[in-house]
Write a protein that holds these residues in place. Structure first.
Motif, short mmCIF file in Angstrom:
data_model
loop_
_atom_site.label_atom_id
_atom_site.label_comp_id
_atom_site.label_asym_id
_atom_site.label_seq_id
_atom_site.Cartn_x
_atom_site.Cartn_y
_atom_site.Cartn_z
N VAL A 138 0.89 -1.16 0.00
CA VAL A 138 0.00 0.00 0.00
C VAL A 138 0.93 1.21 0.00
O VAL A 138 1.79 1.34 0.87
CB VAL A 138 -0.94 0.03 1.22
N ILE A 139 0.77 2.06 -1.00
CA ILE A 139 1.67 3.20 -1.19
C ILE A 139 0.86 4.49 -1.16
O ILE A 139 -0.24 4.56 -1.73
CB ILE A 139 2.41 3.10 -2.54
N CYS A 140 1.42 5.50 -0.49
CA CYS A 140 0.80 6.83 -0.51
C CYS A 140 1.90 7.86 -0.30
O CYS A 140 3.06 7.51 -0.06
CB CYS A 140 -0.27 6.96 0.57
N ASN A 141 1.52 9.12 -0.39
CA ASN A 141 2.49 10.18 -0.13
C ASN A 141 1.84 11.34 0.60
O ASN A 141 0.61 11.45 0.67
CB ASN A 141 3.19 10.65 -1.41
N ALA A 142 2.71 12.21 1.14
CA ALA A 142 2.29 13.40 1.87
C ALA A 142 3.31 14.50 1.58
O ALA A 142 4.44 14.21 1.18
CB ALA A 142 2.24 13.11 3.36
N ASP A 143 2.91 15.73 1.79
CA ASP A 143 3.76 16.86 1.42
C ASP A 143 4.80 17.27 2.46
O ASP A 143 5.67 18.07 2.16
CB ASP A 143 2.89 18.07 1.05
N SER A 144 4.71 16.72 3.68
CA SER A 144 5.67 17.10 4.71
C SER A 144 6.07 15.89 5.53
O SER A 144 5.33 14.89 5.59
CB SER A 144 5.07 18.16 5.64
N THR A 145 7.21 15.98 6.18
CA THR A 145 7.66 14.89 7.05
C THR A 145 6.71 14.74 8.24
O THR A 145 6.49 13.63 8.72
CB THR A 145 9.11 15.12 7.54
N THR A 146 6.14 15.84 8.69
CA THR A 146 5.18 15.79 9.80
C THR A 146 3.97 14.95 9.41
O THR A 146 3.51 14.11 10.18
CB THR A 146 4.74 17.23 10.19
N GLN A 147 3.48 15.16 8.19
CA GLN A 147 2.31 14.40 7.73
C GLN A 147 2.69 12.94 7.48
O GLN A 147 1.89 12.05 7.76
CB GLN A 147 1.70 15.04 6.48
N VAL A 148 3.88 12.67 6.96
CA VAL A 148 4.33 11.29 6.76
C VAL A 148 4.30 10.55 8.10
O VAL A 148 3.75 9.45 8.22
CB VAL A 148 5.74 11.24 6.13
N ALA A 149 4.86 11.17 9.13
CA ALA A 149 4.88 10.56 10.46
C ALA A 149 3.47 10.37 11.01
O ALA A 149 3.17 9.34 11.63
CB ALA A 149 5.73 11.40 11.41
N ALA A 150 2.61 11.35 10.78
CA ALA A 150 1.22 11.27 11.27
C ALA A 150 0.47 10.14 10.58
O ALA A 150 -0.30 9.41 11.22
CB ALA A 150 0.51 12.60 11.06
N ILE A 151 0.67 9.96 9.29
CA ILE A 151 0.03 8.87 8.56
C ILE A 151 0.51 7.53 9.10
O ILE A 151 -0.29 6.63 9.37
CB ILE A 151 0.28 8.98 7.04
N ALA A 152 1.82 7.38 9.28
CA ALA A 152 2.37 6.13 9.80
C ALA A 152 1.78 5.82 11.18
O ALA A 152 1.37 4.68 11.45
CB ALA A 152 3.88 6.20 9.86
N ALA A 153 1.72 6.82 12.05
CA ALA A 153 1.15 6.63 13.38
C ALA A 153 -0.33 6.28 13.30
O ALA A 153 -0.82 5.41 14.04
CB ALA A 153 1.36 7.89 14.22
N GLY A 154 -1.04 6.93 12.38
CA GLY A 154 -2.46 6.65 12.20
C GLY A 154 -2.71 5.23 11.72
O GLY A 154 -3.66 4.57 12.16
N VAL A 155 -1.85 4.74 10.83
CA VAL A 155 -1.98 3.36 10.34
C VAL A 155 -1.77 2.39 11.51
O VAL A 155 -2.57 1.47 11.73
CB VAL A 155 -0.98 3.07 9.20
#
Length: 114
Positions: free
Chosen positions: A37-54
């Motif tokens: 499952v692949i996705c992207n985000a515009d900032s490192t903060t959002q990348v970390a938030a997505i990972a934590a949310g998963v």
């Protein structure tokens, strides 16, 4: 595996992840996993938030933790390994650079959301 992918994609959508794609690797002999499952985000903060949310949503719904998580130190590319499914959360520029979809161009791809 369908429930796991559903929890993952719901979590990504909750955190506004972009361009969510599911790559079905189950037909590839010797593949390291059944799906990406692949996705992207515009900032490192959002990348970390997505990972934590998963992690949170999968634990909540299925009681599962990832076997391994890599990339949280800099959060430009985080991989969460659930054995059957590996989640890749990229910062947008890195996703374009590594272009995993092109590396696995011969597998079925499902786009999530729109």
């Amino acid at each position: 595996m369908t429930e796991l992918i559903g929890a993952i994609t719901d979590a990504i959508e909750d955190k506004k992840g972009k361009d969510i794609k599911i790559l079905d690797l189950s037909g590839i002999d010797g593949a390291i996993t059944s799906a990406f499952v692949i996705c992207n985000a515009d900032s490192t903060t959002q990348v970390a938030a997505i990972a934590a949310g998963v992690e949170e949503k999968v634990k909540e719904r299925l009681g599962e933790k990832p076997w391994r998580v890599e990339g949280l130190t800099n959060s430009v590319w985080v991989a969460l390994d659930y054995i059957d499914v590996v989640v890749h959360v990229f910062q947008t520029e890195l996703r374009e650079f590594y272009n995993l979809e092109a590396l696995w161009a011969d597998v079925p791809v499902t786009e999530v959301g729109g």
